[in-house]
Design a protein around this motif. Structure first.
Motif, PDB file in Angstrom:
ATOM      1  N   GLN A  61       0.848  -1.185   0.000  1.00  0.00           N
ATOM      2  CA  GLN A  61       0.000   0.000   0.000  1.00  0.00           C
ATOM      3  C   GLN A  61       0.889   1.242   0.000  1.00  0.00           C
ATOM      4  O   GLN A  61       1.887   1.295   0.721  1.00  0.00           O
ATOM      5  CB  GLN A  61      -0.922   0.006   1.225  1.00  0.00           C
ATOM      6  N   LEU A  66      -3.303   3.662   4.226  1.00  0.00           N
ATOM      7  CA  LEU A  66      -3.873   2.545   3.469  1.00  0.00           C
ATOM      8  C   LEU A  66      -3.376   1.210   4.017  1.00  0.00           C
ATOM      9  O   LEU A  66      -4.123   0.222   4.044  1.00  0.00           O
ATOM     10  CB  LEU A  66      -3.524   2.674   1.987  1.00  0.00           C
ATOM     11  N   GLN A  70      -5.703  -1.808   5.656  1.00  0.00           N
ATOM     12  CA  GLN A  70      -5.615  -3.246   5.385  1.00  0.00           C
ATOM     13  C   GLN A  70      -5.473  -4.022   6.695  1.00  0.00           C
ATOM     14  O   GLN A  70      -6.112  -5.063   6.894  1.00  0.00           O
ATOM     15  CB  GLN A  70      -4.419  -3.529   4.476  1.00  0.00           C
ATOM     16  N   ALA A 205     -11.141   3.251   1.915  1.00  0.00           N
ATOM     17  CA  ALA A 205      -9.959   3.508   1.088  1.00  0.00           C
ATOM     18  C   ALA A 205     -10.301   4.420  -0.089  1.00  0.00           C
ATOM     19  O   ALA A 205      -9.515   5.305  -0.452  1.00  0.00           O
ATOM     20  CB  ALA A 205      -9.377   2.184   0.587  1.00  0.00           C
ATOM     21  N   THR A 232      -2.904   1.312  -6.722  1.00  0.00           N
ATOM     22  CA  THR A 232      -3.042   0.748  -5.385  1.00  0.00           C
ATOM     23  C   THR A 232      -3.510  -0.698  -5.446  1.00  0.00           C
ATOM     24  O   THR A 232      -4.504  -0.996  -6.112  1.00  0.00           O
ATOM     25  CB  THR A 232      -4.050   1.564  -4.563  1.00  0.00           C
TER      26      THR A 232
END
Length: 266
Positions: A61, A66, A70, A205, A232
């Motif tokens: 990421q 980000l 996750q 996100a 991404t």
């Protein structure tokens, strides 16, 4: 899940306890939208001023936010997995017991069936001719009739034993099947919850990326085109969500029975 730090797991579990855990999809709260947008704007302005921040994140990421998103997803999935496993703990004990009872009943049925088949042709000549001390004065006809009556009683007892074992096995197998279904359903609920979490964190996100790119574009228009956020990697669910329920005990092969019921041979 081994790569997730305990602090992230605790945060994910705390989030799941406060989230809506009703029958619908997990809610994306307005407050979270505001926070995600603010984080995106903050990081976009920062990265526009400090180009080194644009190197890809070591876990795939491109920003710390980000990557933590996750982690929160995986921690929430682990919470669902652990909660489901705890919920079926007693059911697993009952399932093991039911399968043991079913296997024992099938063995009893097989043993009684073999003995029934061995006696189904009638009493042997040796048995028909056998006399007890109190039967020395009885005629051969009387002895023969008595031995045949005793044999019919033996067959009736074996038939009853077979039918009782068959009924016991049927009840135990039905119980095991019901417990298996309930355990698999609870595991399926954990998978469904994890997919709802995936949808939630994908929304978060996306909200973050929109604010990030908007801030980056305003601060440094030329930087947005080749920014790592354009590629991404997708969020991922843990592997267990794509596999069958891992908690069911291994079922032993059923003992081969020579008949279904005694009556089916007669």
């Amino acid at each position: 899940m081994s790569g997730i730090e305990s602090a992230d797991q605790a945060k994910g579990q705390k989030t799941m306890k406060n989230e809506d855990r009703g029958g619908g999809a997990t809610r994306y709260r307005l407050l979270d939208r505001f926070r995600d947008s603010r984080a995106g704007r903050r990081d976009g302005k920062r990265d526009a001023a400090v180009p080194s921040y644009r190197s890809p994140h070591p876990e795939g990421q491109p920003t710390d936010w980000l990557a933590k998103n996750q982690h929160r997803l995986l921690a929430g999935c682990q919470y669902e997995f652990s909660a489901a496993r705890l919920a079926v703990d007693e059911l697993l004990v009952q399932l093991t017991r039911a399968r043991t009872d079913a296997a024992q009943a099938r063995n009893e049925l097989a043993d009684a069936t073999i003995r029934w088949q061995g006696a189904s042709d009638g009493p042997s000549p040796e048995i028909l001719q056998r006399r007890g001390p109190a039967e020395l004065q009885d005629s051969e006809h009387t002895i023969d009739a008595r031995r045949r009556a005793e044999h019919r009683q033996q067959l009736a007892r074996l038939e009853s034993t077979c039918e009782a074992a068959r009924a016991k096995a049927a009840v135990a197998e039905a119980t095991a099947a019901d417990l298996t279904t309930r355990i698999e359903q609870r595991f399926g609920q954990a998978v469904d919850r994890s997919r709802e979490l995936l949808e939630l964190h994908e929304q978060r996100a996306a909200q973050y990326r929109r604010s990030y790119c908007r801030a980056l574009r305003l601060a440094e228009p030329a930087a947005e085109q080749d920014h790592p956020l354009s590629t991404t990697p997708p969020l991922r669910l843990p592997q267990w969500t794509a596999e069958p329920c891992p908690w069911l005990p291994v079922e032993q092969p059923e003992a081969t029975s020579t008949i279904t019921t005694v009556r089916s041979i007669r």
